[in-house]
Design a protein around this motif. Structure first.
Motif, PDB file in Angstrom:
ATOM      1  N   LEU A 139      36.759 -48.059  37.817  1.00  0.00           N
ATOM      2  CA  LEU A 139      36.513 -47.421  36.519  1.00  0.00           C
ATOM      3  C   LEU A 139      36.987 -48.251  35.332  1.00  0.00           C
ATOM      4  O   LEU A 139      36.362 -48.244  34.275  1.00  0.00           O
ATOM      5  CB  LEU A 139      37.227 -46.067  36.486  1.00  0.00           C
ATOM      6  N   ARG A 190      28.741 -62.587  26.970  1.00  0.00           N
ATOM      7  CA  ARG A 190      28.918 -62.932  25.557  1.00  0.00           C
ATOM      8  C   ARG A 190      30.290 -63.562  25.450  1.00  0.00           C
ATOM      9  O   ARG A 190      31.262 -62.989  25.961  1.00  0.00           O
ATOM     10  CB  ARG A 190      28.913 -61.653  24.697  1.00  0.00           C
ATOM     11  N   SER A 207      33.116 -55.845  40.455  1.00  0.00           N
ATOM     12  CA  SER A 207      32.678 -54.806  41.375  1.00  0.00           C
ATOM     13  C   SER A 207      32.653 -53.478  40.635  1.00  0.00           C
ATOM     14  O   SER A 207      33.622 -53.122  39.959  1.00  0.00           O
ATOM     15  CB  SER A 207      33.656 -54.691  42.550  1.00  0.00           C
ATOM     16  N   ARG A 210      42.256 -59.488  35.733  1.00  0.00           N
ATOM     17  CA  ARG A 210      42.090 -58.125  36.238  1.00  0.00           C
ATOM     18  C   ARG A 210      42.432 -58.105  37.719  1.00  0.00           C
ATOM     19  O   ARG A 210      42.244 -59.091  38.422  1.00  0.00           O
ATOM     20  CB  ARG A 210      40.698 -57.586  35.972  1.00  0.00           C
ATOM     21  N   ARG A 233      26.155 -59.290  34.288  1.00  0.00           N
ATOM     22  CA  ARG A 233      25.379 -59.344  33.046  1.00  0.00           C
ATOM     23  C   ARG A 233      25.681 -60.636  32.309  1.00  0.00           C
ATOM     24  O   ARG A 233      26.786 -61.192  32.425  1.00  0.00           O
ATOM     25  CB  ARG A 233      25.679 -58.126  32.173  1.00  0.00           C
ATOM     26  N   PHE A 234      24.679 -61.098  31.558  1.00  0.00           N
ATOM     27  CA  PHE A 234      24.860 -62.336  30.806  1.00  0.00           C
ATOM     28  C   PHE A 234      26.083 -62.201  29.910  1.00  0.00           C
ATOM     29  O   PHE A 234      26.266 -61.179  29.232  1.00  0.00           O
ATOM     30  CB  PHE A 234      23.613 -62.657  29.979  1.00  0.00           C
ATOM     31  N   GLY A 260      39.521 -56.135  43.061  1.00  0.00           N
ATOM     32  CA  GLY A 260      39.088 -54.802  43.454  1.00  0.00           C
ATOM     33  C   GLY A 260      39.435 -54.469  44.899  1.00  0.00           C
ATOM     34  O   GLY A 260      39.827 -53.332  45.206  1.00  0.00           O
TER      35      GLY A 260
HETATM   36  C1  LIG Z   1      37.203 -67.487  37.867  1.00  0.00           C
HETATM   37  C2  LIG Z   1      37.299 -67.571  39.333  1.00  0.00           C
HETATM   38  C3  LIG Z   1      36.401 -66.715  40.056  1.00  0.00           C
HETATM   39  C4  LIG Z   1      35.670 -67.354  41.163  1.00  0.00           C
HETATM   40  C5  LIG Z   1      34.287 -66.911  41.190  1.00  0.00           C
HETATM   41  C6  LIG Z   1      33.717 -66.933  42.499  1.00  0.00           C
HETATM   42  C7  LIG Z   1      32.552 -66.077  42.601  1.00  0.00           C
HETATM   43  C8  LIG Z   1      32.130 -65.729  43.916  1.00  0.00           C
HETATM   44  C9  LIG Z   1      32.813 -64.683  44.512  1.00  0.00           C
HETATM   45  C10 LIG Z   1      33.209 -63.568  43.649  1.00  0.00           C
HETATM   46  C11 LIG Z   1      34.384 -62.932  44.216  1.00  0.00           C
HETATM   47  C12 LIG Z   1      35.131 -62.132  43.264  1.00  0.00           C
HETATM   48  C13 LIG Z   1      34.781 -60.721  43.350  1.00  0.00           C
HETATM   49  C14 LIG Z   1      35.835 -59.919  42.799  1.00  0.00           C
HETATM   50  C15 LIG Z   1      35.339 -58.613  42.357  1.00  0.00           C
HETATM   51  C16 LIG Z   1      36.422 -57.855  41.717  1.00  0.00           C
HETATM   52  O1  LIG Z   1      37.459 -57.685  42.253  1.00  0.00           O
HETATM   53  S1  LIG Z   1      36.150 -57.214  40.144  1.00  0.00           S
HETATM   54  C17 LIG Z   1      37.579 -56.151  39.935  1.00  0.00           C
HETATM   55  C18 LIG Z   1      37.276 -54.737  40.263  1.00  0.00           C
HETATM   56  N1  LIG Z   1      36.346 -54.177  39.348  1.00  0.00           N
HETATM   57  C19 LIG Z   1      36.705 -53.916  38.050  1.00  0.00           C
HETATM   58  O2  LIG Z   1      37.785 -54.219  37.587  1.00  0.00           O
HETATM   59  C20 LIG Z   1      35.702 -53.189  37.204  1.00  0.00           C
HETATM   60  C21 LIG Z   1      36.404 -52.068  36.476  1.00  0.00           C
HETATM   61  N2  LIG Z   1      35.499 -51.381  35.581  1.00  0.00           N
HETATM   62  C22 LIG Z   1      35.313 -51.831  34.341  1.00  0.00           C
HETATM   63  O3  LIG Z   1      35.868 -52.841  33.920  1.00  0.00           O
HETATM   64  C23 LIG Z   1      34.426 -50.989  33.484  1.00  0.00           C
HETATM   65  O4  LIG Z   1      34.040 -49.830  34.155  1.00  0.00           O
HETATM   66  C24 LIG Z   1      33.157 -51.736  33.042  1.00  0.00           C
HETATM   67  C25 LIG Z   1      32.363 -52.171  34.265  1.00  0.00           C
HETATM   68  C26 LIG Z   1      33.495 -52.923  32.195  1.00  0.00           C
HETATM   69  C27 LIG Z   1      32.310 -50.769  32.253  1.00  0.00           C
HETATM   70  O5  LIG Z   1      33.099 -50.150  31.269  1.00  0.00           O
HETATM   71  P1  LIG Z   1      32.483 -49.906  29.801  1.00  0.00           P
HETATM   72  O6  LIG Z   1      33.553 -49.304  28.972  1.00  0.00           O
HETATM   73  O7  LIG Z   1      31.219 -49.157  29.932  1.00  0.00           O
HETATM   74  O8  LIG Z   1      32.236 -51.412  29.389  1.00  0.00           O
HETATM   75  P2  LIG Z   1      31.479 -52.019  28.135  1.00  0.00           P
HETATM   76  O9  LIG Z   1      31.704 -51.146  26.950  1.00  0.00           O
HETATM   77  O10 LIG Z   1      30.065 -52.316  28.480  1.00  0.00           O
HETATM   78  O11 LIG Z   1      32.240 -53.413  28.015  1.00  0.00           O
HETATM   79  C28 LIG Z   1      33.631 -53.585  28.242  1.00  0.00           C
HETATM   80  C29 LIG Z   1      34.067 -54.793  27.442  1.00  0.00           C
HETATM   81  O12 LIG Z   1      33.209 -55.881  27.738  1.00  0.00           O
HETATM   82  C30 LIG Z   1      32.547 -56.304  26.541  1.00  0.00           C
HETATM   83  N3  LIG Z   1      31.172 -56.641  26.873  1.00  0.00           N
HETATM   84  C31 LIG Z   1      30.107 -55.820  26.922  1.00  0.00           C
HETATM   85  N4  LIG Z   1      29.024 -56.524  27.278  1.00  0.00           N
HETATM   86  C32 LIG Z   1      29.437 -57.797  27.487  1.00  0.00           C
HETATM   87  C33 LIG Z   1      28.789 -58.983  27.864  1.00  0.00           C
HETATM   88  N5  LIG Z   1      27.497 -59.020  28.121  1.00  0.00           N
HETATM   89  N6  LIG Z   1      29.530 -60.096  27.970  1.00  0.00           N
HETATM   90  C34 LIG Z   1      30.848 -60.105  27.701  1.00  0.00           C
HETATM   91  N7  LIG Z   1      31.523 -59.003  27.334  1.00  0.00           N
HETATM   92  C35 LIG Z   1      30.817 -57.861  27.231  1.00  0.00           C
HETATM   93  C36 LIG Z   1      32.617 -55.125  25.597  1.00  0.00           C
HETATM   94  O13 LIG Z   1      32.526 -55.546  24.260  1.00  0.00           O
HETATM   95  C37 LIG Z   1      33.968 -54.569  25.939  1.00  0.00           C
HETATM   96  O14 LIG Z   1      34.977 -55.378  25.351  1.00  0.00           O
HETATM   97  P3  LIG Z   1      36.346 -54.726  24.811  1.00  0.00           P
HETATM   98  O15 LIG Z   1      35.936 -53.709  23.794  1.00  0.00           O
HETATM   99  O16 LIG Z   1      37.008 -54.090  26.022  1.00  0.00           O
HETATM  100  O17 LIG Z   1      37.104 -55.893  24.293  1.00  0.00           O
END
Ligand SMILES: CCCCCCCCCCCCCCCC(=O)SCCNC(=O)CCNC(=O)[C@H](O)C(C)(C)COP(=O)(O)OP(=O)(O)OC[C@H]1O[C@@H](n2cnc3c(N)ncnc32)[C@H](O)[C@@H]1OP(=O)(O)O
Length: 294
Positions: free
Chosen positions: A61, A270, A212, A29, A267-268, A32
């Motif tokens: 979103l 799956r 995010s 993805r 969130r935890f 953000g």
């Molecule tokens: C690897 C290297 C990294 C390094 C690690 C370092 C860390 C240390 C610093 C961090 C640094 C980075 C930090 C960057 C931070 C950004 O850059 S994140 C990127 C920007 N933010 C985004 O892209 C979020 C965009 N928004 C969204 O994706 C959606 O609004 C949301 C948040 C998923 C909510 O949408 P929704 O439709 O209500 O979602 P929902 O139905 O609950 O679930 C979506 C999917 O997840 C699945 N799901 C639901 N619950 C769960 C669960 N508990 N578990 C798994 N899947 C689940 C659903 O089944 C669904 O699957 P599909 O049907 O799409 O296959």
């Protein structure tokens, strides 16, 4: 690897319409901070340069797809004498992936005060690290132009009860143009880096799904993103699969230049099949990189 000037180089595709990317990424993805920075640049491109961004409030979103272009549609909500406000919607394939309201101001005179900068070692007294604090993991390649020096302390992450806070010195490692809009966008980009990681530090290495959700940013004083900034991050709360984080940015002179607030998904997880071999932004370090809590 694509640098920040290329990330911020938007094509104008029509009145108040801009297009960015595609920008190569090793994440599944789009980062953000990148989308927010590009949308802020789109808003700035519709304004006289006498106005500069003072705040933005955005929602992520849908996940962005890094290998596809993104459209940025700007709405001119208001043009005032001192303040101008824009709403930008970032779209991929006709679907909104991000929306932000950004406000711009041209300077007024008023009172002045600020909190003190925390006492920390200077960046030159801390070794450069290509690892993400508390994770022992390499940074993604798209952050390679950013220099980060972690203030000692936060590397003791993933120990239950560890403080949910971390500090780093950060700067863009190449000279950026003398353009306030570029520096505001650069700070927007970096402000999403690692912030959610502060919420992860007091908890064991259980797999979580992280992203995010929203992002608010206030630009308080002039700064340069190609000079060192202290990024002081704290997470006051995590509950119901969401974590609240806050950040403050100071320059080396101790001036508070920006403040950030963000809620993130934590969130935890799956288990799910991953697409195309790209890395999801997982907040789940491999167990071998996590310090032994004993
Ligand atoms: C690897 C290297 C990294 C390094 C690690 C370092 C860390 C240390 C610093 C961090 C640094 C980075 C930090 C960057 C931070 C950004 O850059 S994140 C990127 C920007 N933010 C985004 O892209 C979020 C965009 N928004 C969204 O994706 C959606 O609004 C949301 C948040 C998923 C909510 O949408 P929704 O439709 O209500 O979602 P929902 O139905 O609950 O679930 C979506 C999917 O997840 C699945 N799901 C639901 N619950 C769960 C669960 N508990 N578990 C798994 N899947 C689940 C659903 O089944 C669904 O699957 P599909 O049907 O799409 O296959």
């Amino acid at each position: 690897m694509t640098g920040l000037p290329e990330v911020l180089a938007l094509d104008e595709t029509g009145p108040d319409r801009f297009r960015s990317g595609p920008i190569p990424s090793e994440w599944a993805r789009t980062f953000g901070g990148q989308i927010a920075a590009q949308s802020l640049m789109a808003a700035a491109r519709t304004l006289d340069r006498s106005y500069s961004a003072h705040s933005l409030h955005g929602y992520f979103l849908r996940p962005g797809r890094p290998h596809e272009p993104t459209g940025h549609l700007v709405e001119r909500l208001r043009d005032g004498g001192s303040f101008c406000t824009r709403r930008v919607t970032a779209l991929q394939a006709g679907e909104a992936i991000f929306t932000v309201t950004a406000s711009f101001h041209r300077g007024d005179e008023g009172f002045s005060h600020q909190v003190d900068m925390p006492a920390v070692p200077a960046p030159d007294d801390i070794p450069e690290s290509d690892r993400i604090n508390g994770w022992g993991m390499p940074r993604p390649a798209e952050w390679s132009h950013w220099e980060m020096r972690w203030v000692p302390g936060g590397e003791r992450g993933h120990v239950p009860g560890a403080p949910a806070c971390q500090r780093m010195w950060i700067r863009y490692g190449r000279p950026l143009p003398d353009d306030g809009a570029v520096h505001a966008c650069a700070l927007t980009y970096l402000s999403d880096m690692a912030l959610l990681g502060s919420a992860r530090l007091p908890h064991p290495p259980t797999a979580v799904q992280g992203a995010s959700l929203d992002h608010s940013l206030w630009f308080l004083r002039p700064f340069r993103a190609d000079e060192w900034l202290l990024y002081d991050q704290v997470s006051p709360s995590a509950e119901h699969g969401r974590a609240l984080t806050r950040g403050r940015l100071f320059d080396t002179g101790g001036r508070l230049v920006a403040a950030v607030a963000q809620e993130g998904l934590m969130r935890f997880d799956r288990p799910r099949p991953t697409e195309g071999g790209d890395r999801e932004i997982s907040l789940s370090p491999p167990a071998s990189t996590v310090p032994d809590p004993r």
